[in-house]
Design an enzyme around this catalytic site. Structure first.
Site, short mmCIF file in Angstrom:
data_model
loop_
_atom_site.label_atom_id
_atom_site.label_comp_id
_atom_site.label_asym_id
_atom_site.label_seq_id
_atom_site.Cartn_x
_atom_site.Cartn_y
_atom_site.Cartn_z
N ALA A 115 -42.89 33.75 19.95
CA ALA A 115 -44.20 32.51 20.09
C ALA A 115 -45.74 33.59 20.32
CB ALA A 115 -43.98 31.69 20.72
N GLU B 222 -31.42 37.35 26.37
CA GLU B 222 -31.85 38.68 25.30
C GLU B 222 -31.74 40.09 25.15
OE1 GLU B 222 -35.97 36.82 25.47
OE2 GLU B 222 -35.47 35.16 25.53
N ARG C 130 -47.68 18.60 37.69
CA ARG C 130 -47.57 18.31 38.99
C ARG C 130 -49.04 17.49 39.94
NH1 ARG C 130 -43.16 21.84 39.04
NH2 ARG C 130 -41.48 21.32 40.37
N HIS D 98 -38.00 34.91 20.32
CA HIS D 98 -38.74 35.11 21.69
C HIS D 98 -39.91 35.72 20.64
CE1 HIS D 98 -39.30 35.51 26.07
NE2 HIS D 98 -39.84 34.88 25.99
N GLY E 242 -50.67 24.22 31.46
CA GLY E 242 -51.97 25.12 31.60
C GLY E 242 -51.99 25.80 30.51
N ARG F 137 -40.07 28.95 29.16
CA ARG F 137 -38.80 29.93 29.77
C ARG F 137 -37.22 29.23 29.16
NH1 ARG F 137 -41.33 34.07 28.82
NH2 ARG F 137 -41.39 35.23 30.43
N THR G 42 -40.78 26.91 24.16
CA THR G 42 -41.40 28.16 24.25
C THR G 42 -41.98 28.72 25.14
OG1 THR G 42 -43.46 26.69 23.24
CG2 THR G 42 -42.76 27.71 21.60
#
Length: 331
Positions: free
Chosen positions: A300, A279, A190, A298, A168, A251, A249
């Site tokens: 990024a 977290e 996919r 977290h 993506g 999940r 980066t």
């Protein structure tokens, strides 16, 4: 804690409430949500909470709620659904914060922020990769401690193969950077689209197993949903050859619980990780005891531009919803 409440003299307008806020987003939300004063009453709290009852107290009477880092328990979701028509999330991975099927069944519309931080997350993934390859932070710490760094064996990335799981916006941004520094790019997704693959001189992997077994670096760039939760397990991680690097980066839940720590404990691969199952990360979390992993909290997506992009898109989404034309709806 403080909050803004604008305009206070327009009870006829729908209520938009931000009941809990990630600290980094406070400045951007203060500016962008206040601009909604002509279409909604805006109440924004500038602290971060975890208590569900306090969350419900703060959104009492709200028609829309902006969710910035708060995990909504099922009982809280059921209660708020009595008056909240729309939940607007400050990101894409909403499955980490709310029971999506339950929200749908309760008739609550959910909207997210899309593509707001593609470049920021991609740059962070590459930063983790560079830190593992060159150890710049370690070298800097050595010099500040009075030690002249005189070690060899650092890794040159040019000529290595990076495998991207997912293609993506973030995956394509990583491909652009990797291609620019001379890495070979392979992609598993996919529904591969040949045109963007060619743009980044990338080639499709025959299978996920092929990608894990044949790449020097594997970087994860999938959204979290029921199809991707836990899809990377011991089988895939076992295929990583000694000396390879895994970057996450996306999940944490894309990797089966405990599988990455177990693989890293063998000591023959490295990882760069920005996301975790729980977290904030506990100080005694086993991943922090491993010498072959670079960890960041977290962050990024937390560039100035990305943070503002979130606030702008959320404000636009609220306007669109109130105008009867919802945007960025999660289905």
């Amino acid at each position: 804690m403080s909050f803004i409440d604008l305009p206070a003299d327009r009870p006829d307008l729908p209520q938009v409430t931000l009941p809990s806020c990630v600290p980094a987003l406070v400045p951007a939300y203060r500016e962008r949500l206040a601009a909604l004063h002509d279409v909604a009453r805006v109440r924004m709290y500038d602290d971060s909470i975890t208590d569900g009852r306090e969350f419900l107290r703060r959104i009492e009477g709200a028609d829309l709620a902006v969710i910035a880092g708060f995990h909504i328990a099922d009982d809280v979701l059921r209660e708020l659904s009595g008056h909240v028509r729309c939940l607007v999330f400050s990101g894409t991975g909403i499955a980490s914060f709310v029971n999506v099927p339950l929200a749908h069944s309760l008739g609550v519309t959910m909207c997210n922020a899309e593509r707001y931080g593609d470049a920021s997350v991609a740059e962070h993934a590459i930063a983790l990769l560079f830190e593992i390859a060159r150890g710049v932070g370690h070298q800097n710490a050595s010099l500040h401690a009075g030690r002249w760094f005189d070690e060899g064996g650092m890794l040159q990335l040019q000529g290595l193969t990076i495998g991207l799981v997912g293609f993506g916006g973030v995956g394509r941004a990583v491909a652009r950077i990797a291609d620019g520094i001379g890495m070979r790019v392979k992609v598993w997704c996919r529904h591969p689209d040949r045109e963007p693959l060619a743009e980044f001189h990338a080639e499709p992997a025959a299978s996920l197993d092929d990608l894990f077994a044949g790449c020097d670096v594997v970087s994860l760039h999938l959204a979290l949903n029921e199809a991707t939760r836990g899809m990377i397990g011991a089988h895939e991680l076992d295929m990583l050859r000694p000396g390879s690097i895994l970057i996450n980066t996306a999940r944490a839940e894309i990797i089966a619980p405990g599988a990455l720590v177990e693989r890293l404990r063998r000591g023959d691969i490295h990882a760069g990780v920005d996301v975790y199952d729980h977290e904030p990360l506990a100080p005694d979390d086993p991943i922090l005891a491993l010498p072959n992993v670079v960890t960041t909290p977290h962050t990024a997506w937390k560039t100035v531009r990305a943070l503002d992009n979130v606030a702008v898109q959320n404000a636009d989404t609220i306007r669109a919803f109130l105008a009867g034309s919802p945007e960025h709806v999660v289905d």
